[in-house]
Design a protein around this motif. Structure first.
Motif, mmCIF file in Angstrom:
data_model
loop_
_atom_site.group_PDB
_atom_site.id
_atom_site.type_symbol
_atom_site.label_atom_id
_atom_site.label_comp_id
_atom_site.label_asym_id
_atom_site.label_seq_id
_atom_site.Cartn_x
_atom_site.Cartn_y
_atom_site.Cartn_z
ATOM 1 N N ASN A 45 -3.467 -4.916 8.342
ATOM 2 C CA ASN A 45 -2.107 -5.018 8.853
ATOM 3 C C ASN A 45 -1.441 -3.668 8.693
ATOM 4 O O ASN A 45 -1.008 -3.318 7.616
ATOM 5 N N GLU A 46 -1.364 -2.889 9.744
ATOM 6 C CA GLU A 46 -0.931 -1.506 9.585
ATOM 7 C C GLU A 46 0.378 -1.197 10.245
ATOM 8 O O GLU A 46 0.645 -0.068 10.581
ATOM 9 N N LEU B 175 4.199 -1.020 4.103
ATOM 10 C CA LEU B 175 2.877 -1.253 4.644
ATOM 11 C C LEU B 175 2.128 -2.099 3.627
ATOM 12 O O LEU B 175 1.996 -1.714 2.471
ATOM 13 N N PHE C 61 -5.345 -4.030 4.477
ATOM 14 C CA PHE C 61 -5.457 -2.902 5.391
ATOM 15 C C PHE C 61 -5.653 -3.282 6.846
ATOM 16 O O PHE C 61 -5.697 -2.446 7.723
ATOM 17 N N TYR D 285 0.830 -1.198 0.000
ATOM 18 C CA TYR D 285 0.000 0.000 0.000
ATOM 19 C C TYR D 285 0.871 1.257 0.000
ATOM 20 O O TYR D 285 0.586 2.218 -0.682
#
Lengths: 115, 112
Positions: free
Chosen positions: B97-98, B91, B95, B29
């Motif tokens: 896993n931030e 990252l 989402f 991301y």
């Protein structure tokens, strides 16, 4: 606007004692991340917290390590019954929102030495 | 999985250029770049987001190839102050896993 404040900067503990590391995020930041760094190595994620909540603790050892970020006061990383292998630099970082699209600001770190 | 950075170390003369690469085996991301000097805290340099958005310093540029899951940091006309260890933090596209997962770092030494 003060940066991320960590204390103490240096901490020496004998094997078996407890270590408490404190992190005050930047003003307005409600997200705190703890990382551990061994000499000459990268930053290893430990735990991600928001106020009063642990969001992700997948990097925390199952035993002896705990973290909190209370409604008032700094975030605390607590290591019970320290062993020599816990010696490392512990950094916390804070951000105003989830890390996805915003930079995290790091504190100066706490260097823990276990003797 | 930990991102892979290359090279592990590089020595440059002042004024020379350098490229530091970071690759991942997972869909990304965003990519975050930091520089750390010995005994100090990591300092933010740049974020590159999926879709092309970038935030960072004027004198530093970087690229983010989403398909190849790679990012490169470009340091041009290097100065002595550029010395330090550069880390990429990745990252994942999932989402849930931030947490930023950092690479092992690239040690850059600039000599006069």
């Amino acid at each position: 606007n003060a940066g991320v404040m960590q204390n103490p900067r240096h901490l020496v503990r004998r094997r078996g004692q407890e270590a408490r590391l404190r992190c005050s995020p930047m003003k307005g930041h409600s997200h705190v991340y703890w990382y551990r760094q061994l000499p000459e190595e990268g930053l290893k994620f430990m735990v991600y917290l928001q106020k009063e909540n642990i969001i992700d603790e997948s990097g925390m050892p199952k035993e002896r390590f705990s973290a909190e970020f209370p409604k008032e006061g700094p975030s605390i990383l607590r290591i019970q019954q320290v062993v020599r292998g816990d010696s490392a630099a512990y950094f916390c970082a804070s951000s105003p929102m989830r890390q996805a699209g915003t930079e995290a600001f790091f504190g100066q770190g706490t260097r823990l030495t276990v003797v | 999985q930990q991102p892979v950075q290359s090279p592990q170390a590089v020595i440059l003369r002042e004024g020379e250029d350098a490229v530091i690469n970071c690759s991942s085996s997972k869909a990304l991301y965003s990519v975050h770049w930091y520089r750390q000097k010995h005994g100090e805290a990591p300092v933010f340099l740049m974020i590159l987001l999926k879709g092309g958005e970038q935030k960072g310093h004027e004198k530093i540029s970087a690229s983010f190839n989403e398909k190849k899951q790679q990012s490169s940091l470009y340091l041009t006309a290097s100065q002595l102050s550029y010395s330090g260890t550069y880390f990429c933090g990745l990252l994942g596209a999932n989402f849930g896993n931030e947490k930023l997962t950092f690479g092992t770092g690239t040690r850059l030494t600039i000599i006069p």
